[in-house]
Design a protein around this motif. Sequence first.
Motif, short mmCIF file in Angstrom:
data_model
loop_
_atom_site.label_atom_id
_atom_site.label_comp_id
_atom_site.label_asym_id
_atom_site.label_seq_id
_atom_site.Cartn_x
_atom_site.Cartn_y
_atom_site.Cartn_z
N THR A 1 -36.54 31.33 -40.54
CA THR A 1 -37.29 32.09 -41.54
C THR A 1 -38.38 31.25 -42.20
OG1 THR A 1 -35.78 31.49 -43.37
CG2 THR A 1 -35.23 33.44 -42.06
N GLY A 2 -38.34 29.93 -41.98
CA GLY A 2 -39.30 29.04 -42.63
C GLY A 2 -40.30 28.44 -41.67
N VAL A 3 -40.87 27.33 -42.10
CA VAL A 3 -41.87 26.62 -41.31
C VAL A 3 -41.24 25.35 -40.73
CG1 VAL A 3 -44.12 25.47 -41.36
CG2 VAL A 3 -43.71 27.49 -42.80
N PRO A 4 -41.26 25.16 -39.40
CA PRO A 4 -40.68 23.94 -38.81
C PRO A 4 -41.38 22.69 -39.32
CG PRO A 4 -41.12 25.60 -37.13
CD PRO A 4 -41.78 26.09 -38.39
N VAL A 5 -40.59 21.67 -39.63
CA VAL A 5 -41.15 20.42 -40.14
C VAL A 5 -40.75 19.25 -39.24
CG1 VAL A 5 -41.19 18.80 -42.07
CG2 VAL A 5 -41.15 21.25 -42.51
N GLY B 1 -41.39 15.32 -52.04
CA GLY B 1 -42.29 15.55 -53.16
C GLY B 1 -43.50 16.38 -52.75
N THR B 2 -44.02 16.12 -51.55
CA THR B 2 -45.18 16.88 -51.06
C THR B 2 -44.81 18.34 -50.80
OG1 THR B 2 -46.09 14.89 -50.03
CG2 THR B 2 -46.90 17.02 -49.24
N ILE B 3 -43.61 18.55 -50.23
CA ILE B 3 -43.19 19.91 -49.91
C ILE B 3 -43.04 20.75 -51.18
CG2 ILE B 3 -41.26 21.29 -49.03
CD1 ILE B 3 -40.83 19.13 -46.92
N PRO C 1 -48.36 25.07 -49.90
CA PRO C 1 -47.87 26.39 -49.45
C PRO C 1 -46.37 26.42 -49.19
CG PRO C 1 -49.71 25.61 -48.08
CD PRO C 1 -49.29 24.47 -48.94
N LEU C 2 -45.73 25.25 -49.04
CA LEU C 2 -44.32 25.20 -48.67
C LEU C 2 -43.37 25.07 -49.86
CD1 LEU C 2 -44.53 22.73 -45.62
CD2 LEU C 2 -44.62 25.23 -45.60
N ILE D 1 -35.53 16.49 -41.87
CA ILE D 1 -35.92 17.76 -42.50
C ILE D 1 -36.31 18.71 -41.38
CG2 ILE D 1 -37.53 18.90 -44.05
CD1 ILE D 1 -37.87 16.28 -45.53
N CYS D 2 -35.53 19.76 -41.18
CA CYS D 2 -35.79 20.70 -40.08
C CYS D 2 -36.90 21.68 -40.41
CB CYS D 2 -34.51 21.46 -39.74
SG CYS D 2 -33.34 20.52 -38.76
N ALA D 3 -36.85 22.24 -41.61
CA ALA D 3 -37.81 23.28 -41.96
C ALA D 3 -37.98 23.35 -43.47
CB ALA D 3 -37.37 24.63 -41.41
N ALA D 4 -39.08 23.98 -43.89
CA ALA D 4 -39.36 24.19 -45.31
C ALA D 4 -39.78 25.64 -45.51
CB ALA D 4 -40.45 23.23 -45.79
N ALA D 5 -39.81 26.05 -46.78
CA ALA D 5 -40.18 27.42 -47.15
C ALA D 5 -39.25 28.43 -46.51
CB ALA D 5 -41.64 27.71 -46.79
N CYS D 6 -37.97 28.09 -46.39
CA CYS D 6 -36.99 28.98 -45.78
C CYS D 6 -36.48 30.00 -46.80
CB CYS D 6 -35.81 28.19 -45.22
SG CYS D 6 -36.28 27.06 -43.88
N VAL D 7 -36.17 31.18 -46.31
CA VAL D 7 -35.67 32.26 -47.17
C VAL D 7 -34.15 32.28 -47.09
CG1 VAL D 7 -35.70 34.74 -47.61
CG2 VAL D 7 -37.76 33.59 -46.75
#
Length: 283
Positions: free
Chosen positions: A149-153, A163-165, A171-172, A184-190
């Motif tokens: 559901t998120g963005v792969p990192v 800190g950047t995320i 956007p993340l 870290i697998c992904a960010a901005a996950c629902v």
Amino acid sequence: MLDTLLNILSGFRITDALDIAIVSYITYKILEFIRETRAQQLVRGIIVILAVFFVSDILDLYVLNFLLKNLFTIGVVAIVVLFQPELRRGLEQVGRRNLVANTFRNIDKSKAVETVDNIVEAVEDFSSSRTGALIAIERDTMLTDIIETGVPVDSEITVRMLGTIFYEGTPLHDGAVIIRGDRICAAACVLPLTENKNIGRNVGTRHKAGVGLSEVSDALIIIVSEETGIVSIAENGKIRRFVDGKTIEKILLNLYLPTEATVYERFVRAIRKKGGSSDGKDA
């Protein structure tokens, strides 16, 4: 009586013992699963209805017994409807269970300690600067569907990266970070929101999402409030608030290095106990 018992034992096989052990384990897991959930109150209600049914049968209360007997004919469908959230949660946990080796076993000890230090330092920075953060650490239950559901990192866990995320201008920042092992697998996950109304009225969507994920998985979720900077931990459908850095460090060490953390804690306790006894002698 003795002859009957001997006859039963004479026909007792190893497979019978295995059968009893499996049924006992399943029963224990079911009771453990419904404990302290909404299902516990539903089970109590069913037990009360069963007790009334047997009493009505003994006292020959025909009308009441007839109504309850007909109620039981549709009981299976009613149970499925009533227990739908709990059944879904249990099936999700079984279906998501990771069949491969634990991810943490493949992490080098020094790398694990570095990972824990970076997570703790980042969380403390978020708390002091009141930066909202939601970090989910995967355990045995796979979070692949959440990651999608998120963005792969696919990045190393560093203080700067986290800190950047979660920096408000990126956007993340609005969503959860999923950590698998030392990556870290992904960010901005629902994350799924909890339907539990008893977690508190003062918690926001970030906390409800953390508790919601902990209800359908065994993940450890760290939550930092954007309004107050308070750090919370969600686990097994429960939330613990006002958690400090030392507590988070201890929990993560037990997660990444369970054996080494236990030995370390025993060593510290032994040193403190020794120091306390020597102080007593001097006094």
